[in-house]
Design a protein around this motif. Sequence first.
Motif, mmCIF file in Angstrom:
data_model
loop_
_atom_site.group_PDB
_atom_site.id
_atom_site.type_symbol
_atom_site.label_atom_id
_atom_site.label_comp_id
_atom_site.label_asym_id
_atom_site.label_seq_id
_atom_site.Cartn_x
_atom_site.Cartn_y
_atom_site.Cartn_z
ATOM 1 N N MET A 39 -0.287 14.005 20.695
ATOM 2 C CA MET A 39 1.123 13.954 20.367
ATOM 3 C C MET A 39 1.254 13.549 18.899
ATOM 4 O O MET A 39 0.730 12.532 18.481
ATOM 5 C CB MET A 39 1.818 12.943 21.277
ATOM 6 N N GLU A 40 1.945 14.341 18.120
ATOM 7 C CA GLU A 40 2.170 14.078 16.707
ATOM 8 C C GLU A 40 3.488 13.325 16.541
ATOM 9 O O GLU A 40 4.500 13.690 17.135
ATOM 10 C CB GLU A 40 2.226 15.396 15.934
ATOM 11 N N THR A 41 3.470 12.271 15.749
ATOM 12 C CA THR A 41 4.657 11.447 15.534
ATOM 13 C C THR A 41 4.545 10.744 14.191
ATOM 14 O O THR A 41 3.620 11.017 13.429
ATOM 15 C CB THR A 41 4.807 10.419 16.683
ATOM 16 N N THR A 42 5.463 9.854 13.904
ATOM 17 C CA THR A 42 5.349 9.031 12.706
ATOM 18 C C THR A 42 5.123 7.582 13.123
ATOM 19 O O THR A 42 5.615 7.140 14.162
ATOM 20 C CB THR A 42 6.609 9.112 11.814
ATOM 21 N N ILE A 43 4.355 6.879 12.290
ATOM 22 C CA ILE A 43 4.109 5.458 12.487
ATOM 23 C C ILE A 43 4.337 4.764 11.153
ATOM 24 O O ILE A 43 4.395 5.413 10.110
ATOM 25 C CB ILE A 43 2.678 5.168 12.993
ATOM 26 N N GLN A 44 4.483 3.463 11.182
ATOM 27 C CA GLN A 44 4.581 2.682 9.962
ATOM 28 C C GLN A 44 3.298 1.875 9.815
ATOM 29 O O GLN A 44 2.864 1.207 10.759
ATOM 30 C CB GLN A 44 5.778 1.744 9.999
ATOM 31 N N LEU A 45 2.708 1.947 8.635
ATOM 32 C CA LEU A 45 1.513 1.175 8.315
ATOM 33 C C LEU A 45 1.899 0.040 7.381
ATOM 34 O O LEU A 45 2.695 0.236 6.450
ATOM 35 C CB LEU A 45 0.468 2.059 7.622
ATOM 36 N N PHE A 46 1.338 -1.142 7.605
ATOM 37 C CA PHE A 46 1.627 -2.284 6.751
ATOM 38 C C PHE A 46 0.536 -3.327 6.928
ATOM 39 O O PHE A 46 -0.316 -3.217 7.805
ATOM 40 C CB PHE A 46 3.009 -2.882 7.064
ATOM 41 N N GLY B 158 12.884 -13.146 17.981
ATOM 42 C CA GLY B 158 11.551 -12.603 18.206
ATOM 43 C C GLY B 158 11.374 -11.159 17.780
ATOM 44 O O GLY B 158 10.373 -10.533 18.098
ATOM 45 N N ASN B 159 12.354 -10.615 17.058
ATOM 46 C CA ASN B 159 12.255 -9.238 16.576
ATOM 47 C C ASN B 159 11.411 -9.187 15.307
ATOM 48 O O ASN B 159 11.548 -10.037 14.427
ATOM 49 C CB ASN B 159 13.637 -8.663 16.284
ATOM 50 N N ALA B 160 10.558 -8.181 15.205
ATOM 51 C CA ALA B 160 9.676 -8.032 14.046
ATOM 52 C C ALA B 160 10.462 -7.536 12.838
ATOM 53 O O ALA B 160 11.266 -6.607 12.943
ATOM 54 C CB ALA B 160 8.555 -7.066 14.367
ATOM 55 N N ASN B 161 10.233 -8.162 11.701
ATOM 56 C CA ASN B 161 10.770 -7.725 10.419
ATOM 57 C C ASN B 161 9.593 -7.416 9.506
ATOM 58 O O ASN B 161 8.698 -8.239 9.348
ATOM 59 C CB ASN B 161 11.625 -8.821 9.780
ATOM 60 N N ILE B 162 9.619 -6.235 8.906
ATOM 61 C CA ILE B 162 8.519 -5.813 8.048
ATOM 62 C C ILE B 162 9.055 -5.630 6.640
ATOM 63 O O ILE B 162 9.961 -4.828 6.407
ATOM 64 C CB ILE B 162 7.894 -4.512 8.563
ATOM 65 N N ALA B 163 8.482 -6.376 5.699
ATOM 66 C CA ALA B 163 8.971 -6.355 4.319
ATOM 67 C C ALA B 163 8.520 -5.107 3.561
ATOM 68 O O ALA B 163 9.270 -4.558 2.772
ATOM 69 C CB ALA B 163 8.509 -7.611 3.589
ATOM 70 N N ASP B 164 7.299 -4.662 3.780
ATOM 71 C CA ASP B 164 6.747 -3.562 2.989
ATOM 72 C C ASP B 164 5.884 -2.684 3.883
ATOM 73 O O ASP B 164 4.820 -3.101 4.315
ATOM 74 C CB ASP B 164 5.920 -4.134 1.828
ATOM 75 N N SER B 165 6.358 -1.468 4.171
ATOM 76 C CA SER B 165 5.587 -0.566 5.027
ATOM 77 C C SER B 165 5.700 0.860 4.505
ATOM 78 O O SER B 165 6.569 1.181 3.696
ATOM 79 C CB SER B 165 6.077 -0.630 6.474
ATOM 80 N N ARG B 166 4.814 1.708 5.000
ATOM 81 C CA ARG B 166 4.835 3.128 4.664
ATOM 82 C C ARG B 166 4.871 3.933 5.950
ATOM 83 O O ARG B 166 4.153 3.617 6.905
ATOM 84 C CB ARG B 166 3.580 3.519 3.868
ATOM 85 N N ALA C 243 -5.850 10.480 3.100
ATOM 86 C CA ALA C 243 -5.003 10.106 1.960
ATOM 87 C C ALA C 243 -3.862 9.166 2.346
ATOM 88 O O ALA C 243 -3.308 8.484 1.482
ATOM 89 C CB ALA C 243 -4.432 11.360 1.305
ATOM 90 N N ASP C 244 -3.517 9.106 3.631
ATOM 91 C CA ASP C 244 -2.397 8.269 4.079
ATOM 92 C C ASP C 244 -2.795 6.843 4.434
ATOM 93 O O ASP C 244 -1.931 5.984 4.598
ATOM 94 C CB ASP C 244 -1.719 8.892 5.312
ATOM 95 N N TYR C 245 -4.079 6.581 4.574
ATOM 96 C CA TYR C 245 -4.506 5.256 5.016
ATOM 97 C C TYR C 245 -5.089 4.458 3.857
ATOM 98 O O TYR C 245 -6.017 4.901 3.183
ATOM 99 C CB TYR C 245 -5.549 5.384 6.141
ATOM 100 N N HIS C 246 -4.526 3.274 3.610
ATOM 101 C CA HIS C 246 -4.959 2.406 2.506
ATOM 102 C C HIS C 246 -5.388 1.034 3.026
ATOM 103 O O HIS C 246 -4.970 0.009 2.498
ATOM 104 C CB HIS C 246 -3.852 2.265 1.472
ATOM 105 N N ASN C 247 -6.174 1.015 4.079
ATOM 106 C CA ASN C 247 -6.727 -0.210 4.671
ATOM 107 C C ASN C 247 -5.674 -1.176 5.209
ATOM 108 O O ASN C 247 -5.901 -2.388 5.247
ATOM 109 C CB ASN C 247 -7.650 -0.924 3.683
ATOM 110 N N GLU C 248 -4.537 -0.663 5.653
ATOM 111 C CA GLU C 248 -3.545 -1.517 6.300
ATOM 112 C C GLU C 248 -4.118 -2.013 7.624
ATOM 113 O O GLU C 248 -4.927 -1.331 8.253
ATOM 114 C CB GLU C 248 -2.244 -0.751 6.568
#
Length: 96
Positions: A1-8, A19-27, A60-65
């Motif tokens: 299944m192809e989708t989008t994810i956020q890496l951080f 208890g909700n997650a807040n992400i300051a900087d993601s791609r 190219a999309d993965y930067h060791n997050e």
Amino acid sequence: METTIQLFNEVSLSYDADGNANIADSRTVFAEVCSIGSNEFYKAAVNGLKASKMFRVFFADYHNENMVLFNHEVQAVYRTYYDEKSDKYELYCNEV
């Protein structure tokens, strides 16, 4: 299944009073979502982890997050594997 994810990275993650997650900087990147095989599940369990998902992302999309947000669930990357044939990283994750 192809989708989008956020890496951080974990340092970008915080939680509000509810208890909700807040992400300051993601791609946001495209990923293929795969289930974890029984062999990987048991290998992770030996190390005290509960393997939940595997994501394939382009090199190219993965930067060791070390964290992934998928369907409002935060996942920690516990292992990666680079597949030269497909030029993709496999990100093995467990729920946080």
